[in-house]
Design a protein around this motif. Structure first.
Motif, PDB file in Angstrom:
ATOM      1  N   GLU A 184      10.259 -17.178  -5.359  1.00  0.00           N
ATOM      2  CA  GLU A 184      11.535 -17.160  -4.606  1.00  0.00           C
ATOM      3  C   GLU A 184      12.728 -17.411  -5.519  1.00  0.00           C
ATOM      4  OE1 GLU A 184       8.785 -18.728  -3.517  1.00  0.00           O
ATOM      5  OE2 GLU A 184       8.456 -17.064  -2.117  1.00  0.00           O
ATOM      6  N   ARG A 185      12.480 -18.182  -6.562  1.00  0.00           N
ATOM      7  CA  ARG A 185      13.567 -18.510  -7.475  1.00  0.00           C
ATOM      8  C   ARG A 185      14.114 -17.282  -8.178  1.00  0.00           C
ATOM      9  NH1 ARG A 185      12.958 -21.657 -12.958  1.00  0.00           N
ATOM     10  NH2 ARG A 185      15.012 -20.924 -13.556  1.00  0.00           N
ATOM     11  N   TYR A 186      13.288 -16.241  -8.253  1.00  0.00           N
ATOM     12  CA  TYR A 186      13.655 -15.113  -9.104  1.00  0.00           C
ATOM     13  C   TYR A 186      14.217 -13.895  -8.358  1.00  0.00           C
ATOM     14  CZ  TYR A 186      11.483 -17.658 -12.886  1.00  0.00           C
ATOM     15  OH  TYR A 186      11.198 -18.614 -13.820  1.00  0.00           O
ATOM     16  N   TRP A 187      14.113 -13.840  -7.021  1.00  0.00           N
ATOM     17  CA  TRP A 187      14.540 -12.590  -6.356  1.00  0.00           C
ATOM     18  C   TRP A 187      16.028 -12.321  -6.550  1.00  0.00           C
ATOM     19  CZ3 TRP A 187      10.242 -10.737  -6.670  1.00  0.00           C
ATOM     20  CH2 TRP A 187       9.093 -11.246  -6.093  1.00  0.00           C
ATOM     21  N   ASP A 188      16.846 -13.374  -6.353  1.00  0.00           N
ATOM     22  CA  ASP A 188      18.291 -13.161  -6.527  1.00  0.00           C
ATOM     23  C   ASP A 188      18.623 -12.869  -7.984  1.00  0.00           C
ATOM     24  OD1 ASP A 188      19.436 -13.090  -4.103  1.00  0.00           O
ATOM     25  OD2 ASP A 188      20.194 -15.151  -4.104  1.00  0.00           O
ATOM     26  N   GLU A 189      17.873 -13.497  -8.895  1.00  0.00           N
ATOM     27  CA  GLU A 189      18.101 -13.249 -10.315  1.00  0.00           C
ATOM     28  C   GLU A 189      17.668 -11.832 -10.699  1.00  0.00           C
ATOM     29  OE1 GLU A 189      20.378 -15.115 -11.131  1.00  0.00           O
ATOM     30  OE2 GLU A 189      19.616 -16.081 -12.947  1.00  0.00           O
ATOM     31  N   MET A 190      16.669 -11.299 -10.020  1.00  0.00           N
ATOM     32  CA  MET A 190      16.264  -9.915 -10.268  1.00  0.00           C
ATOM     33  C   MET A 190      17.355  -8.953  -9.783  1.00  0.00           C
ATOM     34  SD  MET A 190      12.824  -7.850  -9.159  1.00  0.00           S
ATOM     35  CE  MET A 190      11.754  -8.532 -10.419  1.00  0.00           C
ATOM     36  N   ARG A 191      17.900  -9.253  -8.611  1.00  0.00           N
ATOM     37  CA  ARG A 191      19.006  -8.412  -8.092  1.00  0.00           C
ATOM     38  C   ARG A 191      20.204  -8.468  -9.040  1.00  0.00           C
ATOM     39  NH1 ARG A 191      17.509 -11.060  -3.219  1.00  0.00           N
ATOM     40  NH2 ARG A 191      16.482  -9.609  -1.817  1.00  0.00           N
ATOM     41  N   ARG A 192      20.514  -9.672  -9.502  1.00  0.00           N
ATOM     42  CA  ARG A 192      21.694  -9.847 -10.370  1.00  0.00           C
ATOM     43  C   ARG A 192      21.464  -9.127 -11.688  1.00  0.00           C
ATOM     44  NH1 ARG A 192      24.224 -13.874 -13.635  1.00  0.00           N
ATOM     45  NH2 ARG A 192      22.242 -14.978 -13.894  1.00  0.00           N
ATOM     46  N   TYR A 193      20.269  -9.252 -12.240  1.00  0.00           N
ATOM     47  CA  TYR A 193      19.946  -8.556 -13.489  1.00  0.00           C
ATOM     48  C   TYR A 193      20.058  -7.045 -13.277  1.00  0.00           C
ATOM     49  CZ  TYR A 193      17.479  -6.935 -17.586  1.00  0.00           C
ATOM     50  OH  TYR A 193      17.169  -6.284 -18.755  1.00  0.00           O
ATOM     51  N   TYR A 194      19.474  -6.577 -12.182  1.00  0.00           N
ATOM     52  CA  TYR A 194      19.499  -5.134 -11.918  1.00  0.00           C
ATOM     53  C   TYR A 194      20.951  -4.650 -11.788  1.00  0.00           C
ATOM     54  CZ  TYR A 194      18.677  -0.537 -10.202  1.00  0.00           C
ATOM     55  OH  TYR A 194      18.702   0.838 -10.101  1.00  0.00           O
ATOM     56  N   ALA A 195      21.737  -5.349 -10.940  1.00  0.00           N
ATOM     57  CA  ALA A 195      23.106  -4.891 -10.659  1.00  0.00           C
ATOM     58  C   ALA A 195      23.948  -4.846 -11.937  1.00  0.00           C
ATOM     59  CB  ALA A 195      23.759  -5.807  -9.626  1.00  0.00           C
ATOM     60  N   CYS A 196      23.778  -5.857 -12.810  1.00  0.00           N
ATOM     61  CA  CYS A 196      24.620  -5.939 -14.009  1.00  0.00           C
ATOM     62  C   CYS A 196      24.124  -5.011 -15.115  1.00  0.00           C
ATOM     63  CB  CYS A 196      24.661  -7.371 -14.539  1.00  0.00           C
ATOM     64  SG  CYS A 196      25.417  -8.517 -13.395  1.00  0.00           S
ATOM     65  N   ILE A 197      22.834  -4.945 -15.332  1.00  0.00           N
ATOM     66  CA  ILE A 197      22.308  -4.301 -16.534  1.00  0.00           C
ATOM     67  C   ILE A 197      21.842  -2.874 -16.253  1.00  0.00           C
ATOM     68  CG2 ILE A 197      20.636  -4.537 -18.449  1.00  0.00           C
ATOM     69  CD1 ILE A 197      22.582  -6.958 -18.094  1.00  0.00           C
ATOM     70  N   VAL A 198      21.164  -2.678 -15.151  1.00  0.00           N
ATOM     71  CA  VAL A 198      20.507  -1.384 -14.905  1.00  0.00           C
ATOM     72  C   VAL A 198      21.268  -0.554 -13.863  1.00  0.00           C
ATOM     73  CG1 VAL A 198      18.237  -0.324 -14.405  1.00  0.00           C
ATOM     74  CG2 VAL A 198      18.316  -2.628 -15.325  1.00  0.00           C
ATOM     75  N   GLY A 199      22.188  -1.220 -13.145  1.00  0.00           N
ATOM     76  CA  GLY A 199      22.782  -0.669 -11.925  1.00  0.00           C
ATOM     77  C   GLY A 199      23.266   0.770 -11.974  1.00  0.00           C
ATOM     78  N   VAL A 293      27.628 -12.249  -9.791  1.00  0.00           N
ATOM     79  CA  VAL A 293      27.206 -12.594  -8.427  1.00  0.00           C
ATOM     80  C   VAL A 293      27.833 -11.623  -7.425  1.00  0.00           C
ATOM     81  CG1 VAL A 293      27.365 -14.385  -6.646  1.00  0.00           C
ATOM     82  CG2 VAL A 293      26.750 -15.005  -8.987  1.00  0.00           C
ATOM     83  N   VAL A 294      29.100 -11.256  -7.682  1.00  0.00           N
ATOM     84  CA  VAL A 294      29.758 -10.288  -6.789  1.00  0.00           C
ATOM     85  C   VAL A 294      29.014  -8.948  -6.847  1.00  0.00           C
ATOM     86  CG1 VAL A 294      31.904  -9.096  -6.240  1.00  0.00           C
ATOM     87  CG2 VAL A 294      31.984 -11.438  -7.128  1.00  0.00           C
ATOM     88  N   LEU A 295      28.711  -8.494  -8.067  1.00  0.00           N
ATOM     89  CA  LEU A 295      27.968  -7.224  -8.201  1.00  0.00           C
ATOM     90  C   LEU A 295      26.614  -7.319  -7.497  1.00  0.00           C
ATOM     91  CD1 LEU A 295      28.483  -6.021 -11.880  1.00  0.00           C
ATOM     92  CD2 LEU A 295      29.379  -4.989  -9.792  1.00  0.00           C
ATOM     93  N   ARG A 296      25.939  -8.434  -7.711  1.00  0.00           N
ATOM     94  CA  ARG A 296      24.636  -8.629  -7.054  1.00  0.00           C
ATOM     95  C   ARG A 296      24.775  -8.465  -5.545  1.00  0.00           C
ATOM     96  NH1 ARG A 296      23.080 -14.656  -6.541  1.00  0.00           N
ATOM     97  NH2 ARG A 296      24.418 -14.388  -4.733  1.00  0.00           N
ATOM     98  N   ASP A 297      25.801  -9.098  -4.978  1.00  0.00           N
ATOM     99  CA  ASP A 297      25.961  -9.043  -3.515  1.00  0.00           C
ATOM    100  C   ASP A 297      26.333  -7.640  -3.043  1.00  0.00           C
ATOM    101  OD1 ASP A 297      25.219 -11.646  -3.322  1.00  0.00           O
ATOM    102  OD2 ASP A 297      27.237 -12.442  -3.016  1.00  0.00           O
TER     103      ASP A 297
END
Ligand SMILES: Cc1cc2nc3c(=O)[nH]c(=O)nc-3n(C[C@H](O)[C@H](O)[C@H](O)COP(=O)(O)O)c2cc1C
Length: 396
Positions: A184-199, A293-297
């Motif tokens: 659970e600790r990693y789902w938001d971090e996966m979204r944030r990584y994806y949005a910033c780096i791979v998006g 965090v904004v990009l993630r959201d």
């Protein structure tokens, strides 16, 4: 089994970075990041990817702990981004006979970055490398998120060494595999990584998922974050939805404000959204919010409401920066609404309309534009905008 052994003969030898404050000089790392590297031990030994140069000595210690004075025969380079490749030169000095395995684009980049042009093995789509008892094969997944990117597949155990695909921010606090950590600790971090780096690369990620999805995967070894085994369906589903830019029902209200008037519109709109029944609402003041965090959201939710004052006949700079980042990520669809303010000559609302046209996002409703200070006269227009947005969010 040794503490770092994920599967027989496959060891995690990566490192944690809890000191870098901004990944790529841009994205915050509140809980650090790991640079993952793996040893595959057959009769010969292969190392899959390296780590950020500053942590090279720790990588070498980790390798030594597993193989002692034995030599590494091959380094497989799945991805050339320096957080994974910048220890290559030091590794070569330590293991001079090491042969570096990469595709044509990778080998060209290794020359350009590290001046290495000898002792290399060029591989292409479907090439294999026999370690004696373990055979690796290579599959190209270009533009996830660099052009040379490939994955390494070990069929006998169903292991894919996936590079940055399926990676997350967040250091590994002890555990390595997903049954040793709290996923659970990693789902938001996966979204944030994806949005910033791979998006930006949704289409190549979809192609990669189709290619890799055909493999009977039992373990995913990415270059950042936990090794995935139990959670593979969830991880693949998350990547699939992110790369299709599919948002969950929910609204991000992102605004800029110098003196609080546009902010009051944002607060009103958010309150009216809640009143209309929207439960997932994230409000960000763009002067202070963490951009990652904004990009993630924005990647997570299907609706975006943006507000900006007029600033020297343009958008307020933090708002402009967000819109540029969204444009750069080619997000094909969001429910979009916007509002803005001015004092003598309006520009912000016009600029946001131009943005929606460039993105081909049909706004949910007309904008709300405020002249000078916030007053109770703004309540009705904000409520109407929120009602139209809420209707769209709740329609699903
Ligand atoms: C540096 C600066 C530049 C501004 N430029 C403009 C402008 O070009 N046109 C305009 O109508 N208002 C301009 N304004 C007025 C702001 O748009 C107005 O103060 C703002 O919309 C109020 O919203 P806020 O309280 O959320 O900051 C400017 C204000 C500042 C401080």
């Amino acid at each position: 089994m040794a503490i770092t052994e994920i599967l027989p003969g496959i060891h995690y030898v990566g490192v944690n970075d809890r000191t870098t404050t901004r990944f790529e000089g841009l994205w915050s790392l509140p809980s650090g990041v790991s640079y993952n590297s793996y040893l595959v031990i057959g009769e010969k030994i292969a190392l899959i990817d390296t780590v950020e140069e500053a942590f090279g000595s720790r990588l070498f210690e980790n390798i030594r702990e597993v193989i002692g004075e034995r030599k590494i025969d091959y380094l497989v380079v799945n991805h050339m981004e320096p957080d994974h490749s910048s220890s290559i030169a030091a590794l070569r000095l330590r293991y001079p006979d090491l042969r570096i395995v990469g595709n044509a684009k990778t080998l060209q980049m290794i020359g350009g970055y590290y001046g290495i042009g000898t002792g290399t093995v060029e591989v292409g789509e479907g090439s294999t490398l026999d370690l004696g008892g373990k055979v690796l094969s290579f599959h190209l997944i270009p533009m996830v998120h660099w052009p040379e990117t490939m994955v390494t597949w070990y069929a006998d155990e169903g292991v894919v060494f996936s590079g940055d695909a399926f990676g997350t921010f967040g250091a590994l606090d002890g555990g390595i595999t997903d049954s040793q950590v709290e996923p659970e600790r990693y789902w938001d971090e996966m979204r944030r990584y994806y949005a910033c780096i791979v998006g930006k690369y949704g289409v190549p990620v979809q192609k990669a998922l189709q290619k890799v999805g055909g493999l009977p995967i039992r373990t995913i070894c990415p270059t950042h974050g936990p090794v995935w085994q139990r959670e593979i369906p969830r991880v693949v589903d998350l990547y699939d939805r992110l790369s299709r830019y599919e948002g969950e029902p929910g609204a991000v209200v992102a605004y800029g404000s110098m003196y609080g008037n546009t902010e009051q519109m944002a607060e009103r709109i958010a309150r009216e959204l809640a009143e209309a029944g929207v439960r997932r609402i994230r409000v960000h003041n763009l002067s202070y919010a963490d951009p990652s965090v904004v990009l993630r959201d924005v990647f997570r939710y299907d609706t975006l409401v943006v507000g900006s004052p007029t600033y020297n006949a343009e958008l307020f700079p933090p708002v402009e920066q967000l819109l540029r980042r969204l444009e750069a990520r080619c997000i094909p669809q969001r429910n979009f609404a916007f509002f803005g303010s001015f004092t003598w000559a309006a520009a912000a609302v016009r600029r946001m309309k131009e943005f929606s046209e460039r993105m081909k996002w049909e706004p949910v409703c007309g904008p709300v534009e405020m002249k000078q200070g916030y007053s109770p006269a703004m309540i009705d227009p904000c409520r109407s905008l929120a009602a139209a947005v809420a209707e769209r969010v709740l329609r699903k």
